[in-house]
Design an enzyme around this catalytic site. Sequence first.
Site, PDB file in Angstrom:
ATOM      1  N   TYR A  52       3.702  -9.767 -12.205  1.00 43.32           N
ATOM      2  CA  TYR A  52       4.643  -9.340 -11.175  1.00 43.32           C
ATOM      3  C   TYR A  52       5.885  -8.675 -11.762  1.00 43.32           C
ATOM      4  O   TYR A  52       6.643  -8.025 -11.031  1.00 43.32           O
ATOM      5  CB  TYR A  52       5.090 -10.539 -10.326  1.00 43.32           C
ATOM      6  CG  TYR A  52       3.992 -11.242  -9.578  1.00 43.32           C
ATOM      7  CD1 TYR A  52       2.698 -10.716  -9.509  1.00 43.32           C
ATOM      8  CD2 TYR A  52       4.239 -12.454  -8.946  1.00 43.32           C
ATOM      9  CE1 TYR A  52       1.692 -11.380  -8.831  1.00 43.32           C
ATOM     10  CE2 TYR A  52       3.243 -13.121  -8.257  1.00 43.32           C
ATOM     11  CZ  TYR A  52       1.971 -12.587  -8.203  1.00 43.32           C
ATOM     12  OH  TYR A  52       0.979 -13.270  -7.533  1.00 43.32           O
ATOM     13  N   HIS A 108      -4.585 -16.106 -14.187  1.00 40.29           N
ATOM     14  CA  HIS A 108      -4.425 -15.289 -12.974  1.00 40.29           C
ATOM     15  C   HIS A 108      -5.761 -14.822 -12.402  1.00 40.29           C
ATOM     16  O   HIS A 108      -5.965 -14.819 -11.185  1.00 40.29           O
ATOM     17  CB  HIS A 108      -3.529 -14.081 -13.277  1.00 40.29           C
ATOM     18  CG  HIS A 108      -2.815 -13.546 -12.081  1.00 40.29           C
ATOM     19  ND1 HIS A 108      -1.613 -12.893 -12.162  1.00 40.29           N
ATOM     20  CD2 HIS A 108      -3.115 -13.567 -10.758  1.00 40.29           C
ATOM     21  CE1 HIS A 108      -1.218 -12.533 -10.955  1.00 40.29           C
ATOM     22  NE2 HIS A 108      -2.118 -12.922 -10.087  1.00 40.29           N
TER      23      HIS A 108
END
Length: 259
Positions: A52, A108
């Site tokens: 992010y 992730h």
Amino acid sequence: MTATLPTVPLDGGGGMPLLGFGTWQMTGAGCYDAVRTALDAGYRHLDTATMYRNEAEVGRALRDSGVDRDEVFVTTKLPPREAGRAERTLTASLDALDVDAVDLWLVHWPPGGAGEDLWERFVEAREAGRARAVGVSNYSLDQVDRLAEASGVRPAVNQVSWAPSRYDAAVEAGHRERGVVLEGYSPFKNTDLADPVLREVAEAHGVTPAQVVLRWHVEHGVVVIPKSATPERIRANLAIGDLSLSDDEVARIDGLARG
């Protein structure tokens, strides 16, 4: 409101708030401001990730908020491309967040398979106290089982895309049977908030369809991490502590996956 929103226990100890604040696609000052607003409103669970590119903003907002670090559950995630540099990447995340440890560190995405070797690095990070709990994201139950079989350590959490339209009772039950907490992201992306069922339930309680969707997660014991940059929506998403759905209402919302 946070006092009336429960936490779910994690395998190995500790608790994870069922409602958190997501930061995907937030960067820079906008991310900082949104996280500060969320913490000021009462959120005590923040979700970020290396991918992010906002860990520094999340960490600075946490530090500047004045909220005690130990009161906030912080999650970050390792991108699969960094599977060979797990320890270094975690160090960078801790530095950016300005914390000694994260409450939850996730793989992730599966790094070309379940990533049994990578999972060993995660278990080592937990044992070293750099991550209080470790888990995965976007894994199938079969992949979760492969990690547990290889290491003897189950992921504490599996974070997946989840919404009424994606409800799968077998997937939910499979996680519960394994003692793995199911966490859902993008609760609104895959939801038609104008659906008649959601609107009818919302009107019956004097709330919004979005609030109904969030409470539906909580009623199922599924962690949910809505994201918003709008202060009013940030506060509204949190204000579901006194909302309670009946078993019939939950079942009707479950049925949207078949509709």
